[in-house]
Design a protein around this motif. Sequence first.
Motif, short mmCIF file in Angstrom:
data_model
loop_
_atom_site.label_atom_id
_atom_site.label_comp_id
_atom_site.label_asym_id
_atom_site.label_seq_id
_atom_site.Cartn_x
_atom_site.Cartn_y
_atom_site.Cartn_z
N TRP A 32 25.66 40.09 46.95
CA TRP A 32 25.98 38.65 47.01
C TRP A 32 27.47 38.42 47.25
O TRP A 32 27.86 37.60 48.07
N LEU A 33 28.32 39.18 46.55
CA LEU A 33 29.76 38.98 46.69
C LEU A 33 30.25 39.29 48.09
O LEU A 33 31.06 38.54 48.66
N ILE A 34 29.77 40.40 48.68
CA ILE A 34 30.30 40.81 49.98
C ILE A 34 29.89 39.84 51.08
O ILE A 34 30.54 39.76 52.13
N ALA A 35 28.81 39.08 50.84
CA ALA A 35 28.34 38.12 51.85
C ALA A 35 29.07 36.78 51.76
O ALA A 35 28.89 35.91 52.62
N GLN A 36 29.89 36.59 50.72
CA GLN A 36 30.62 35.34 50.57
C GLN A 36 31.89 35.33 51.41
O GLN A 36 32.41 36.39 51.78
N PRO A 37 32.42 34.16 51.72
CA PRO A 37 33.74 34.10 52.37
C PRO A 37 34.78 34.78 51.49
O PRO A 37 34.86 34.53 50.28
N GLY A 38 35.54 35.66 52.10
CA GLY A 38 36.50 36.45 51.31
C GLY A 38 35.83 37.43 50.38
O GLY A 38 36.40 37.80 49.34
N ALA A 78 35.29 40.61 50.41
CA ALA A 78 35.98 41.87 50.12
C ALA A 78 36.96 41.71 48.96
O ALA A 78 37.10 42.60 48.11
N HIS A 79 37.62 40.56 48.90
CA HIS A 79 38.56 40.32 47.81
C HIS A 79 37.84 40.15 46.48
O HIS A 79 38.29 40.64 45.43
N TRP A 80 36.70 39.46 46.51
CA TRP A 80 35.92 39.29 45.29
C TRP A 80 35.40 40.63 44.78
O TRP A 80 35.46 40.91 43.57
N VAL A 81 34.87 41.44 45.68
CA VAL A 81 34.36 42.76 45.28
C VAL A 81 35.48 43.60 44.70
O VAL A 81 35.32 44.28 43.67
N SER A 82 36.64 43.57 45.33
CA SER A 82 37.79 44.34 44.85
C SER A 82 38.16 43.95 43.42
O SER A 82 38.36 44.82 42.55
N VAL A 107 36.30 42.46 41.16
CA VAL A 107 35.23 42.75 40.21
C VAL A 107 35.18 44.23 39.86
O VAL A 107 35.07 44.60 38.68
N VAL A 108 35.26 45.13 40.85
CA VAL A 108 35.12 46.56 40.56
C VAL A 108 36.30 47.09 39.74
O VAL A 108 36.12 47.92 38.84
N VAL A 109 37.50 46.60 40.02
CA VAL A 109 38.65 47.02 39.22
C VAL A 109 38.53 46.46 37.80
O VAL A 109 38.79 47.15 36.82
N GLY A 110 38.12 45.19 37.68
CA GLY A 110 37.94 44.58 36.37
C GLY A 110 36.88 45.28 35.54
O GLY A 110 37.06 45.52 34.33
N LEU A 111 35.75 45.65 36.17
CA LEU A 111 34.69 46.35 35.44
C LEU A 111 35.14 47.74 35.00
O LEU A 111 34.77 48.21 33.91
N ALA A 112 35.92 48.40 35.83
CA ALA A 112 36.45 49.72 35.44
C ALA A 112 37.34 49.60 34.21
O ALA A 112 37.28 50.44 33.30
N LEU A 113 38.16 48.56 34.15
CA LEU A 113 39.01 48.33 32.99
C LEU A 113 38.17 48.03 31.74
O LEU A 113 38.46 48.54 30.65
N LEU A 114 37.13 47.21 31.88
CA LEU A 114 36.25 46.91 30.76
C LEU A 114 35.55 48.18 30.26
O LEU A 114 35.39 48.38 29.04
N GLY A 115 35.13 49.03 31.18
CA GLY A 115 34.49 50.29 30.79
C GLY A 115 35.42 51.17 29.99
O GLY A 115 35.00 51.81 29.02
N TYR A 116 36.68 51.21 30.38
CA TYR A 116 37.65 52.02 29.63
C TYR A 116 37.85 51.46 28.23
O TYR A 116 37.90 52.21 27.24
N LEU A 117 37.96 50.14 28.13
CA LEU A 117 38.12 49.52 26.81
C LEU A 117 36.92 49.80 25.92
O LEU A 117 37.06 50.07 24.72
N ALA A 118 35.71 49.74 26.49
CA ALA A 118 34.50 50.01 25.71
C ALA A 118 34.46 51.45 25.21
O ALA A 118 34.09 51.72 24.06
N CYS A 119 34.87 52.39 26.05
CA CYS A 119 34.76 53.80 25.68
C CYS A 119 35.73 54.18 24.56
O CYS A 119 35.53 55.19 23.89
N ARG A 120 36.76 53.41 24.36
CA ARG A 120 37.72 53.72 23.30
C ARG A 120 37.12 53.58 21.91
O ARG A 120 37.68 54.08 20.93
N ALA A 121 35.98 52.89 21.81
CA ALA A 121 35.32 52.72 20.51
C ALA A 121 34.28 53.81 20.24
O ALA A 121 33.66 53.81 19.18
#
Length: 303
Positions: free
Chosen positions: A168-174, A176-180, A182-196
């Motif tokens: 859905w994101l890649i089909a929206q205007p812009g 590529a920026h939305w996907v970028s 989201v994926v960086v943000g999710l990676a950060l959230l995953g790191y925060l979760a694993c610290r527990a």
Amino acid sequence: MSQDSQFSLLRQRRFGPFFLTQALGAFNDNVFKNALVILVAFGIAGLAQEQVNFYVNLAAVLFILPFFLFSATAGQLAEKYEKSRLIRAIKLLEIGIMALGAFGLWLSSIPVLLGVLFLLGFQAALFGPVKYAILPQHLREEELIGGNAWVEAGTFLAILLGTVLGGWLIAQPGGAHWVSAVVVGLALLGYLACRAIPVAPPAAPELRINWNPLTETWRNLRFMQTNRTVFLSVMGISWFWFFGAAFLSQMPTYAQQILGGDPSVATLLLTLFSLGIGAGSLLCERLSGHKVEIGLVPLAPSA
């Protein structure tokens, strides 16, 4: 273990943070992977049909290849090092890979994006052995079936949601920026979760790691041949994943070229597939009586 206690695992620190970590990882992988596949398969990148077929199949190969090349070495790492610390290192690697993926999306470079997909497969291959090795250290024997069921169900639900969001994101205007973002943000959230995730001591701290993935893979294959039980288990699991991956990789092109549909048709196919896996995984915990039950194996391909 009762059904209530199966669900209560999600609220406990010995399982909840790990479950969230692995689910976010699978979710993130598939946001990026499906954004790339939709980018290629539905002509958004301006490729000819022959190029589309080539790149879609190449993407599937590049993501799976690291599992064959590096899983044996990753298994050694999971035995030698403390597992919560190893998971944190792997999640830090994911942040770097996703930052590189954002750069590839900014460049609109299919070769760079395919390289990132290979790196994601490498990161997932590192995480695979530690993902399953940590469960017996944090769960009681009667909880293992339920814990594994949650891992499988959570993984495929994450695949489903990540695939939907990525397409859905890649089909929206812009897009590529939305996907970028989201994926960086999710990676950060995953790191925060694993610290527990609680500490899980190494099983074999004295192990000497063979850093040559080819010779270590060959050594594992030779060991399999000497142990019929291990050999049959590995072959069964490998066939299950090969069968599923073959279907998953062809869904976008099948939806477009054979069914004449749009990305939503591919998403519907994946939804049905993922719901079946999730339902089968959770049902397995009930049917097995909370213990390993080999009699359920023949049902697995239809799960």
